[in-house]
Design a protein around this motif. Structure first.
Motif, PDB file in Angstrom:
ATOM      1  N   GLU A   1     -74.759  77.735  50.029  1.00 35.18           N
ATOM      2  CA  GLU A   1     -74.533  76.664  49.065  1.00 35.18           C
ATOM      3  C   GLU A   1     -73.131  76.088  49.245  1.00 35.18           C
ATOM      4  O   GLU A   1     -72.170  76.834  49.460  1.00 35.18           O
ATOM      5  CB  GLU A   1     -74.699  77.156  47.627  1.00 35.18           C
ATOM      6  N   ALA A   2     -73.032  74.767  49.151  1.00 32.18           N
ATOM      7  CA  ALA A   2     -71.749  74.069  49.189  1.00 32.18           C
ATOM      8  C   ALA A   2     -71.644  73.219  47.931  1.00 32.18           C
ATOM      9  O   ALA A   2     -72.576  72.478  47.582  1.00 32.18           O
ATOM     10  CB  ALA A   2     -71.647  73.191  50.435  1.00 32.18           C
ATOM     11  N   TYR A   3     -70.500  73.319  47.258  1.00 34.96           N
ATOM     12  CA  TYR A   3     -70.308  72.682  45.957  1.00 34.96           C
ATOM     13  C   TYR A   3     -69.031  71.858  45.975  1.00 34.96           C
ATOM     14  O   TYR A   3     -68.030  72.250  46.575  1.00 34.96           O
ATOM     15  CB  TYR A   3     -70.209  73.769  44.886  1.00 34.96           C
ATOM     16  N   GLN A   4     -69.063  70.686  45.332  1.00 36.13           N
ATOM     17  CA  GLN A   4     -67.854  69.892  45.179  1.00 36.13           C
ATOM     18  C   GLN A   4     -67.858  69.215  43.816  1.00 36.13           C
ATOM     19  O   GLN A   4     -68.884  68.702  43.367  1.00 36.13           O
ATOM     20  CB  GLN A   4     -67.719  68.846  46.282  1.00 36.13           C
ATOM     21  N   GLN A   5     -66.686  69.231  43.173  1.00 36.14           N
ATOM     22  CA  GLN A   5     -66.534  68.699  41.820  1.00 36.14           C
ATOM     23  C   GLN A   5     -65.381  67.695  41.798  1.00 36.14           C
ATOM     24  O   GLN A   5     -64.307  67.959  42.336  1.00 36.14           O
ATOM     25  CB  GLN A   5     -66.252  69.855  40.862  1.00 36.14           C
ATOM     26  N   ARG A   6     -65.611  66.525  41.178  1.00 34.44           N
ATOM     27  CA  ARG A   6     -64.572  65.507  41.073  1.00 34.44           C
ATOM     28  C   ARG A   6     -64.666  64.813  39.716  1.00 34.44           C
ATOM     29  O   ARG A   6     -65.758  64.558  39.207  1.00 34.44           O
ATOM     30  CB  ARG A   6     -64.706  64.448  42.171  1.00 34.44           C
ATOM     31  N   GLY A   7     -63.503  64.484  39.157  1.00 32.71           N
ATOM     32  CA  GLY A   7     -63.493  63.749  37.913  1.00 32.71           C
ATOM     33  C   GLY A   7     -64.095  62.364  38.059  1.00 32.71           C
ATOM     34  O   GLY A   7     -64.767  61.862  37.154  1.00 32.71           O
TER      35      GLY A   7
ATOM     36  N   ASP B   1     -58.241  73.093  30.016  1.00 33.80           N
ATOM     37  CA  ASP B   1     -59.145  73.877  30.853  1.00 33.80           C
ATOM     38  C   ASP B   1     -60.083  72.949  31.610  1.00 33.80           C
ATOM     39  O   ASP B   1     -60.782  72.119  31.020  1.00 33.80           O
ATOM     40  CB  ASP B   1     -59.956  74.830  29.969  1.00 33.80           C
ATOM     41  N   GLN B   2     -60.107  73.095  32.916  1.00 32.22           N
ATOM     42  CA  GLN B   2     -60.927  72.233  33.765  1.00 32.22           C
ATOM     43  C   GLN B   2     -62.393  72.254  33.387  1.00 32.22           C
ATOM     44  O   GLN B   2     -63.105  71.259  33.522  1.00 32.22           O
ATOM     45  CB  GLN B   2     -60.759  72.667  35.224  1.00 32.22           C
ATOM     46  N   ARG B   3     -62.879  73.380  32.895  1.00 32.36           N
ATOM     47  CA  ARG B   3     -64.286  73.482  32.524  1.00 32.36           C
ATOM     48  C   ARG B   3     -64.653  72.567  31.370  1.00 32.36           C
ATOM     49  O   ARG B   3     -65.824  72.246  31.177  1.00 32.36           O
ATOM     50  CB  ARG B   3     -64.622  74.932  32.159  1.00 32.36           C
ATOM     51  N   LEU B   4     -63.673  72.146  30.585  1.00 34.27           N
ATOM     52  CA  LEU B   4     -63.915  71.282  29.436  1.00 34.27           C
ATOM     53  C   LEU B   4     -63.620  69.824  29.736  1.00 34.27           C
ATOM     54  O   LEU B   4     -63.720  68.977  28.845  1.00 34.27           O
ATOM     55  CB  LEU B   4     -63.046  71.736  28.253  1.00 34.27           C
ATOM     56  N   SER B   5     -63.288  69.499  30.976  1.00 37.70           N
ATOM     57  CA  SER B   5     -62.947  68.126  31.352  1.00 37.70           C
ATOM     58  C   SER B   5     -64.211  67.318  31.606  1.00 37.70           C
ATOM     59  O   SER B   5     -65.330  67.837  31.607  1.00 37.70           O
ATOM     60  CB  SER B   5     -62.075  68.143  32.607  1.00 37.70           C
ATOM     61  N   GLY B   6     -64.022  66.022  31.833  1.00 35.58           N
ATOM     62  CA  GLY B   6     -65.124  65.166  32.243  1.00 35.58           C
ATOM     63  C   GLY B   6     -65.178  65.081  33.755  1.00 35.58           C
ATOM     64  O   GLY B   6     -64.197  64.716  34.401  1.00 35.58           O
ATOM     65  N   PHE B   7     -66.314  65.427  34.339  1.00 38.15           N
ATOM     66  CA  PHE B   7     -66.412  65.424  35.798  1.00 38.15           C
ATOM     67  C   PHE B   7     -67.869  65.350  36.234  1.00 38.15           C
ATOM     68  O   PHE B   7     -68.800  65.500  35.437  1.00 38.15           O
ATOM     69  CB  PHE B   7     -65.753  66.676  36.396  1.00 38.15           C
ATOM     70  N   GLY B   8     -68.067  65.131  37.515  1.00 43.29           N
ATOM     71  CA  GLY B   8     -69.375  65.217  38.144  1.00 43.29           C
ATOM     72  C   GLY B   8     -69.311  66.205  39.285  1.00 43.29           C
ATOM     73  O   GLY B   8     -68.233  66.512  39.805  1.00 43.29           O
ATOM     74  N   ALA B   9     -70.460  66.730  39.674  1.00 49.04           N
ATOM     75  CA  ALA B   9     -70.497  67.734  40.739  1.00 49.04           C
ATOM     76  C   ALA B   9     -71.788  67.630  41.515  1.00 49.04           C
ATOM     77  O   ALA B   9     -72.827  67.216  40.989  1.00 49.04           O
ATOM     78  CB  ALA B   9     -70.339  69.143  40.162  1.00 49.04           C
ATOM     79  N   VAL B  10     -71.719  68.025  42.779  1.00 49.31           N
ATOM     80  CA  VAL B  10     -72.884  68.051  43.672  1.00 49.31           C
ATOM     81  C   VAL B  10     -72.954  69.414  44.338  1.00 49.31           C
ATOM     82  O   VAL B  10     -71.935  69.921  44.833  1.00 49.31           O
ATOM     83  CB  VAL B  10     -72.803  66.945  44.747  1.00 49.31           C
ATOM     84  N   THR B  11     -74.134  70.008  44.335  1.00 48.50           N
ATOM     85  CA  THR B  11     -74.371  71.270  45.034  1.00 48.50           C
ATOM     86  C   THR B  11     -75.491  71.075  46.035  1.00 48.50           C
ATOM     87  O   THR B  11     -76.584  70.623  45.674  1.00 48.50           O
ATOM     88  CB  THR B  11     -74.763  72.392  44.052  1.00 48.50           C
TER      89      THR B  11
ATOM     90  N   SER C   1     -62.119  62.750  34.033  1.00 47.34           N
ATOM     91  CA  SER C   1     -60.740  63.120  33.762  1.00 47.34           C
ATOM     92  C   SER C   1     -59.883  62.818  34.983  1.00 47.34           C
ATOM     93  O   SER C   1     -60.089  63.417  36.042  1.00 47.34           O
ATOM     94  CB  SER C   1     -60.659  64.601  33.395  1.00 47.34           C
ATOM     95  N   PRO C   2     -58.894  61.907  34.871  1.00 47.96           N
ATOM     96  CA  PRO C   2     -58.139  61.480  36.057  1.00 47.96           C
ATOM     97  C   PRO C   2     -57.214  62.546  36.612  1.00 47.96           C
ATOM     98  O   PRO C   2     -56.781  62.447  37.757  1.00 47.96           O
ATOM     99  CB  PRO C   2     -57.342  60.281  35.536  1.00 47.96           C
ATOM    100  N   GLY C   3     -56.870  63.582  35.843  1.00 44.10           N
ATOM    101  CA  GLY C   3     -55.943  64.593  36.330  1.00 44.10           C
ATOM    102  C   GLY C   3     -56.546  65.606  37.267  1.00 44.10           C
ATOM    103  O   GLY C   3     -55.831  66.458  37.797  1.00 44.10           O
ATOM    104  N   LEU C   4     -57.850  65.542  37.499  1.00 41.07           N
ATOM    105  CA  LEU C   4     -58.507  66.542  38.336  1.00 41.07           C
ATOM    106  C   LEU C   4     -58.402  66.201  39.810  1.00 41.07           C
ATOM    107  O   LEU C   4     -58.668  65.068  40.223  1.00 41.07           O
ATOM    108  CB  LEU C   4     -59.987  66.648  37.973  1.00 41.07           C
ATOM    109  N   GLU C   5     -58.026  67.174  40.615  1.00 42.75           N
ATOM    110  CA  GLU C   5     -58.191  67.066  42.055  1.00 42.75           C
ATOM    111  C   GLU C   5     -59.553  67.641  42.421  1.00 42.75           C
ATOM    112  O   GLU C   5     -60.106  68.464  41.684  1.00 42.75           O
ATOM    113  CB  GLU C   5     -57.086  67.837  42.780  1.00 42.75           C
ATOM    114  N   PRO C   6     -60.135  67.226  43.554  1.00 43.16           N
ATOM    115  CA  PRO C   6     -61.446  67.754  43.944  1.00 43.16           C
ATOM    116  C   PRO C   6     -61.424  69.270  44.054  1.00 43.16           C
ATOM    117  O   PRO C   6     -60.475  69.865  44.582  1.00 43.16           O
ATOM    118  CB  PRO C   6     -61.694  67.101  45.305  1.00 43.16           C
TER     119      PRO C   6
END
Length: 397
Positions: A363-369, A333-343, A378-383
């Motif tokens: 609001e504009a949001y972007q999330q990346r591992g 589950d992506q919600r349990l991965s390691g990532f950073g995000a900017v809003t 987490s390397p398997g995440l796409e933005p």
């Protein structure tokens, strides 16, 4: 001086509504523990009943996407009412309806196919507050429902201020009971129960500064797995702790107010998260008010999270080294991965007259591992990208 505290996200993940749906009951309860009122926390003045009734109607449009795939669209109208009663009481209530549609990831948004989904969610809450010369007591209840998930929550909060009213303490307790009945019948009649505790202090630091420190802890047991994701098996107990610090400063020269916040989150799943938030409220001529904001988020992955890479024997999306019949905890589950995000956000409000006001929030949001701080993501995440537009109208009388 505009120093009341704005709401702060309660959950560990910065993802949008589609990602937060399984935590809806806990989110409603966390909001209830920030009462009195449904919305901004004004803890120092919590002992004073509102002088006028307030009715707010808002409409949210939210969309998220990943690579070339549009994922989730949400249309959510809501209405909130707060009214004084007999000078020492107030009643606050809100109703929200979510129309959710789009592509729902089966295993992991970065590598799996997606099935079409559509759902309607409804949520409501009500709170009754009794005010005293140096404190208040609030009782709240909340309910949310969708076709496979129901949540009921109750909360009790008290506030007490010092004799000079420069310091205010708050204490709260709440409980939620969730029922889970997925349509794919992976499980049936599952449930989850959670108890939340909260303690906080708000301190007037001077004529232009206000600081607040809040500690919350929740203990839950029951069904936490995602029935719509293969090989998703999570512990049946989740303990969560959050430390939230906020500081508001009024700038006398420009008339604006800066709001800074830091939140630390941890749970027994192994997630550790940090959130930094900043916004600036700037009043302008003729009743206009502009509020730019930024929020930075980073989290460590849960101890049992895995990126669903191809396995030489079994292939995607099996966990690496998967053994059939295993009962080990695992989740993609992506919600349990390691990532950073900017809003990034911008809110524009206009006071039309004494009784009416309108506001628009973008609001504009972007999330990346790769954006995870204090370690690799987490390397398997796409933005993952999301944008939200909310329009509101408020009437007072």
């Amino acid at each position: 001086m505009h120093t009341d505290f704005p709401p702060t996200p309660a959950g560990p993940s910065e993802a949008g509504p589609s990602q937060a749906a399984p935590q809806l009951g806990n989110a409603i309860l966390a909001a209830a523990l920030l009462l009195p009122g449904l919305g901004a926390v004004n803890a120092v003045h919590a002992e004073e009943a509102p002088e006028r009734a307030t009715l707010s109607v808002k409409y949210l449009s939210y969309e998220e996407s990943q690579s070339s795939m549009d994922r989730i669209r949400v249309r959510a109208p809501s209405v909130a009412l707060t009214t004084p009663v007999a000078g020492v009481w107030s009643v606050a209530a809100s109703l929200t309806a979510d129309d959710v549609s789009g592509a729902s990831p089966r295993y992991h948004t970065a590598v799996s196919g997606a099935s079409r989904m559509s759902d309607d969610r409804g949520a409501g809450d009500v709170a009754v507050t009794r005010y005293f010369p140096r404190g208040s007591v609030t009782v709240g209840a909340a309910y949310s429902t969708e076709h496979d998930y129901k949540s009921r929550a109750l909360s009790l909060q008290g506030t007490m201020s010092s004799e000079d009213k420069n310091t205010s303490w708050s204490f709260g307790v709440g409980g939620s009971d969730d029922a889970i009945d997925p349509v794919n019948l992976v499980v049936a009649g599952e449930s989850r129960q959670t108890v939340n505790l909260m303690a906080g202090v708000t301190q007037v630091m001077g004529p232009r500064d206000l600081a607040q420190l809040t500690l919350t802890h929740s203990r839950g047991h029951g069904y936490y797995s995602d029935p719509y994701k293969a090989f998703d098996n999570r512990p049946r107990q989740r303990n969560q702790s959050t430390l939230l610090a906020r500081w508001n400063h009024h700038h006398e020269d420009g008339g604006g107010t800066s709001r800074l916040s830091y939140r630390y989150y941890s749970d027994n799943f192994g997630i550790r998260a940090h959130t930094l938030g900043a916004e600036y409220v700037q009043p302008l001529a003729q009743g206009w008010r502009v509020t730019p904001s930024v929020r930075l988020y980073t989290q460590r992955a849960a101890s049992f999270y895995y990126d669903p890479v191809y396995d030489g024997r079994l292939g995607e999306p099996f966990p690496p080294g998967y053994v059939f019949g295993t009962t080990a905890f695992s989740s993609a589950d992506q919600r349990l991965s390691g990532f950073g995000a900017v809003t990034l956000g911008l809110k524009v409000a206009k006071q039309l007259n004494r009784d009416w006001s309108v506001d628009l929030k973008l609001e504009a949001y972007q999330q990346r591992g790769s954006w995870r701080a204090f370690g690799g993501g987490s390397p398997g995440l796409e933005p993952l990208r999301a944008r939200g537009i909310q329009l509101g109208v408020t009437r007072q009388w």
